[in-house]
Design an enzyme around this catalytic site. Sequence first.
Site, PDB file in Angstrom:
ATOM      1  N   SER A   1      -0.603   2.269  18.951  1.00 36.12           N
ATOM      2  CA  SER A   1      -1.740   2.731  18.144  1.00 36.12           C
ATOM      3  C   SER A   1      -3.058   2.548  18.875  1.00 36.12           C
ATOM      4  O   SER A   1      -3.409   1.431  19.271  1.00 36.12           O
ATOM      5  CB  SER A   1      -1.845   1.924  16.844  1.00 36.12           C
ATOM      6  OG  SER A   1      -0.707   2.099  16.059  1.00 36.12           O
TER       7      SER A   1
ATOM      8  N   HIS B   1      -1.587   8.405  16.671  1.00 36.15           N
ATOM      9  CA  HIS B   1      -0.470   8.660  17.591  1.00 36.15           C
ATOM     10  C   HIS B   1      -0.383  10.157  17.805  1.00 36.15           C
ATOM     11  O   HIS B   1      -0.363  10.919  16.853  1.00 36.15           O
ATOM     12  CB  HIS B   1       0.852   8.194  16.982  1.00 36.15           C
ATOM     13  CG  HIS B   1       0.999   6.717  16.888  1.00 36.15           C
ATOM     14  ND1 HIS B   1       1.754   5.989  17.767  1.00 36.15           N
ATOM     15  CD2 HIS B   1       0.484   5.830  16.018  1.00 36.15           C
ATOM     16  CE1 HIS B   1       1.697   4.711  17.443  1.00 36.15           C
ATOM     17  NE2 HIS B   1       0.936   4.585  16.383  1.00 36.15           N
TER      18      HIS B   1
ATOM     19  N   HIS C   1       8.431   4.683  14.785  1.00 33.02           N
ATOM     20  CA  HIS C   1       8.545   3.382  14.134  1.00 33.02           C
ATOM     21  C   HIS C   1       9.674   3.418  13.106  1.00 33.02           C
ATOM     22  O   HIS C   1       9.901   4.427  12.447  1.00 33.02           O
ATOM     23  CB  HIS C   1       7.247   3.030  13.396  1.00 33.02           C
ATOM     24  CG  HIS C   1       6.042   2.969  14.272  1.00 33.02           C
ATOM     25  ND1 HIS C   1       5.301   4.087  14.574  1.00 33.02           N
ATOM     26  CD2 HIS C   1       5.454   1.931  14.912  1.00 33.02           C
ATOM     27  CE1 HIS C   1       4.297   3.730  15.362  1.00 33.02           C
ATOM     28  NE2 HIS C   1       4.362   2.438  15.580  1.00 33.02           N
TER      29      HIS C   1
ATOM     30  N   TYR D   1       9.593   1.981  10.304  1.00 27.63           N
ATOM     31  CA  TYR D   1       9.043   2.158   8.948  1.00 27.63           C
ATOM     32  C   TYR D   1       8.779   3.619   8.591  1.00 27.63           C
ATOM     33  O   TYR D   1       8.591   3.957   7.429  1.00 27.63           O
ATOM     34  CB  TYR D   1       7.760   1.335   8.748  1.00 27.63           C
ATOM     35  CG  TYR D   1       6.586   1.752   9.595  1.00 27.63           C
ATOM     36  CD1 TYR D   1       5.887   2.930   9.354  1.00 27.63           C
ATOM     37  CD2 TYR D   1       6.175   0.966  10.658  1.00 27.63           C
ATOM     38  CE1 TYR D   1       4.823   3.311  10.150  1.00 27.63           C
ATOM     39  CE2 TYR D   1       5.116   1.331  11.457  1.00 27.63           C
ATOM     40  CZ  TYR D   1       4.442   2.512  11.194  1.00 27.63           C
ATOM     41  OH  TYR D   1       3.407   2.886  11.988  1.00 27.63           O
ATOM     42  N   GLU D   2       8.780   4.481   9.593  1.00 21.47           N
ATOM     43  CA  GLU D   2       8.591   5.906   9.305  1.00 21.47           C
ATOM     44  C   GLU D   2       9.869   6.518   8.710  1.00 21.47           C
ATOM     45  O   GLU D   2       9.837   7.656   8.250  1.00 21.47           O
ATOM     46  CB  GLU D   2       8.220   6.665  10.581  1.00 21.47           C
ATOM     47  CG  GLU D   2       6.843   6.318  11.114  1.00 21.47           C
ATOM     48  CD  GLU D   2       6.549   7.018  12.428  1.00 21.47           C
ATOM     49  OE1 GLU D   2       6.061   8.154  12.391  1.00 21.47           O
ATOM     50  OE2 GLU D   2       6.826   6.434  13.489  1.00 21.47           O
TER      51      GLU D   2
ATOM     52  N   ALA E   1      -0.401  -2.440  19.112  1.00 21.88           N
ATOM     53  CA  ALA E   1      -1.453  -3.155  18.396  1.00 21.88           C
ATOM     54  C   ALA E   1      -0.746  -4.186  17.523  1.00 21.88           C
ATOM     55  O   ALA E   1       0.300  -3.890  16.952  1.00 21.88           O
ATOM     56  CB  ALA E   1      -2.257  -2.192  17.531  1.00 21.88           C
TER      57      ALA E   1
ATOM     58  N   MET F   1       4.770  -3.981  14.144  1.00 20.83           N
ATOM     59  CA  MET F   1       5.853  -3.213  13.509  1.00 20.83           C
ATOM     60  C   MET F   1       6.581  -2.328  14.515  1.00 20.83           C
ATOM     61  O   MET F   1       7.140  -1.300  14.142  1.00 20.83           O
ATOM     62  CB  MET F   1       5.286  -2.337  12.388  1.00 20.83           C
ATOM     63  CG  MET F   1       4.473  -3.106  11.349  1.00 20.83           C
ATOM     64  SD  MET F   1       3.667  -1.989  10.192  1.00 20.83           S
ATOM     65  CE  MET F   1       2.538  -3.114   9.360  1.00 20.83           C
ATOM     66  N   SER F   2       6.573  -2.722  15.777  1.00 19.90           N
ATOM     67  CA  SER F   2       7.210  -1.869  16.789  1.00 19.90           C
ATOM     68  C   SER F   2       7.814  -2.737  17.889  1.00 19.90           C
ATOM     69  O   SER F   2       8.156  -3.887  17.659  1.00 19.90           O
ATOM     70  CB  SER F   2       6.157  -0.926  17.387  1.00 19.90           C
ATOM     71  OG  SER F   2       5.201  -1.650  18.130  1.00 19.90           O
TER      72      SER F   2
ATOM     73  N   ASN G   1      -6.464  -7.258  15.077  1.00 19.65           N
ATOM     74  CA  ASN G   1      -6.997  -7.953  13.892  1.00 19.65           C
ATOM     75  C   ASN G   1      -6.329  -9.305  13.830  1.00 19.65           C
ATOM     76  O   ASN G   1      -5.269  -9.495  14.418  1.00 19.65           O
ATOM     77  CB  ASN G   1      -6.650  -7.156  12.614  1.00 19.65           C
ATOM     78  CG  ASN G   1      -5.147  -6.926  12.490  1.00 19.65           C
ATOM     79  OD1 ASN G   1      -4.595  -6.018  13.132  1.00 19.65           O
ATOM     80  ND2 ASN G   1      -4.472  -7.745  11.706  1.00 19.65           N
TER      81      ASN G   1
ATOM     82  N   HIS H   1      -5.788  -0.098   8.500  1.00 18.83           N
ATOM     83  CA  HIS H   1      -5.397   0.625   9.713  1.00 18.83           C
ATOM     84  C   HIS H   1      -6.640   1.068  10.483  1.00 18.83           C
ATOM     85  O   HIS H   1      -6.632   1.117  11.711  1.00 18.83           O
ATOM     86  CB  HIS H   1      -4.520   1.827   9.341  1.00 18.83           C
ATOM     87  CG  HIS H   1      -3.963   2.560  10.530  1.00 18.83           C
ATOM     88  ND1 HIS H   1      -3.158   1.957  11.485  1.00 18.83           N
ATOM     89  CD2 HIS H   1      -4.109   3.842  10.937  1.00 18.83           C
ATOM     90  CE1 HIS H   1      -2.828   2.846  12.413  1.00 18.83           C
ATOM     91  NE2 HIS H   1      -3.396   3.993  12.113  1.00 18.83           N
TER      92      HIS H   1
HETATM   93  N1  HPA Z   1       0.570  -6.912  11.088  1.00 17.70           N
HETATM   94  C1  HPA Z   1       1.551  -6.066  11.435  1.00 17.70           C
HETATM   95  N2  HPA Z   1       1.368  -5.049  12.267  1.00 17.70           N
HETATM   96  C2  HPA Z   1       0.149  -4.872  12.775  1.00 17.70           C
HETATM   97  C3  HPA Z   1      -0.923  -5.701  12.456  1.00 17.70           C
HETATM   98  C4  HPA Z   1      -0.696  -6.783  11.566  1.00 17.70           C
HETATM   99  O1  HPA Z   1      -1.593  -7.580  11.243  1.00 17.70           O
HETATM  100  N3  HPA Z   1      -2.008  -5.244  13.136  1.00 17.70           N
HETATM  101  C5  HPA Z   1      -1.590  -4.170  13.845  1.00 17.70           C
HETATM  102  N4  HPA Z   1      -0.292  -3.937  13.636  1.00 17.70           N
END
Ligand code: HPA
Length: 272
Positions: free
Chosen positions: A28, A59, A81, A83-84, A111, A209-210, A233, A245
Site C-alpha cells: 500500500s 494498489h 490480500h 481479506y479480499e 504498510a 494483513m499481507s 501508523n 486507511h
Molecule cells: N494493522 C493491520 N494492518 C495494517 C495496519 C495496522 O495497524 N497499518 C497498515 N496495515
Amino acid sequence: MEMIRKEAAAFIKEKVNVEPTVGLILGSGLGVLADEIQNPVVISYKDIPHFPESTVSGHKGQLVIGKLEGRQVIAMQGRFHYYEGYDMKQVTFPVRVMKELGVETLFVTNAAGGINEGFNAGDLMVITDHINNLGDNPLVGSNDDELGPRFPDMSEAYDRSLIEHAMKSADRLSLNVQKGVYIGNKGPAYETGAEVRMLRTWGGDAVGMSTVPEVTVANHAGIRVLGISCISNMAAGILDQPLTHDEVIETTAQVREDFLSFVKDMLKTLPA
Ligand code: HPA
C-alpha cells in the site's frame, strides 16, 4: 496449478526479452518504486491468464518489468490480500509465476501498524521474522514436489545475509531503520487495542494483513526473501486516535523518498 502457472509465465515471457532475477512486491502506497523502472514493460493483471485482480485503492494492479539500479526486476504494483476474498493459492500465485520466470530474490514490502512502542509512524522496519496469524497457509493441500518440499523449513524465512545487507544500506544512507517481527493478521478490520497488547506479548513488532503468504511460498520455492515494512501508523490503542486507511496512505507517501533510496541502494549493492 502447474498448467496455469506455466500459462501465466509464458504470457509474460512473450512480452519481455530479459529474465528478471529480483522480484518486488510493493505494498500500500509503496507502488511508486515501480515508476522508477527503466524501459518498463507494464502488464495489467487483468490481461494475464489466471491472474486475480487487485481491488484495494492505493494498489494499481500491474506488473512492471525492466531494469532498476542495474538489476532486472519484476515488480508487482499492488498485491492480492486474503481479506479480499482470494484463497491462499491465488494470493501467492504471482510468487509461483515469478519463480517460473527465474526470480531468485524477493523483496516484499508492506504498510504495517507499529506494535513496538519504540517505533514511530514513518519508520521503516526490516523484517527479521514473522508470525502467521492468518489461520491458513498457502501450502495446505497436496504438495507438488517439483515446487518444493512438503514440510519446508521456515527457520530463516527472511534471509540473514539480506537482513545484514539491508542494515548496511541503512547505515550508508544514514537512515534510522528498525528491525523486527511482522505479524500477519487476516483483517480487514484493524486490530482492537486488546489484540495489539496480545500480539506484543507474542513478540510482534509490527502487524499487517499481507506478506506472510507470499513469504511462505517463496521459502517453499527456494527464493530468498527480504522484507520491509513501512510503519504507517502505530497499532490500535497505542495512541489515542482511530486508525484509517487514509492515514496509512498519507504516511507511506511521506516516507516515499527514504523508502525509494533504501530499496534502490539495496538493489544497486546486491551481490549477484
Ligand atoms: N494493522 C493491520 N494492518 C495494517 C495496519 C495496522 O495497524 N497499518 C497498515 N496495515
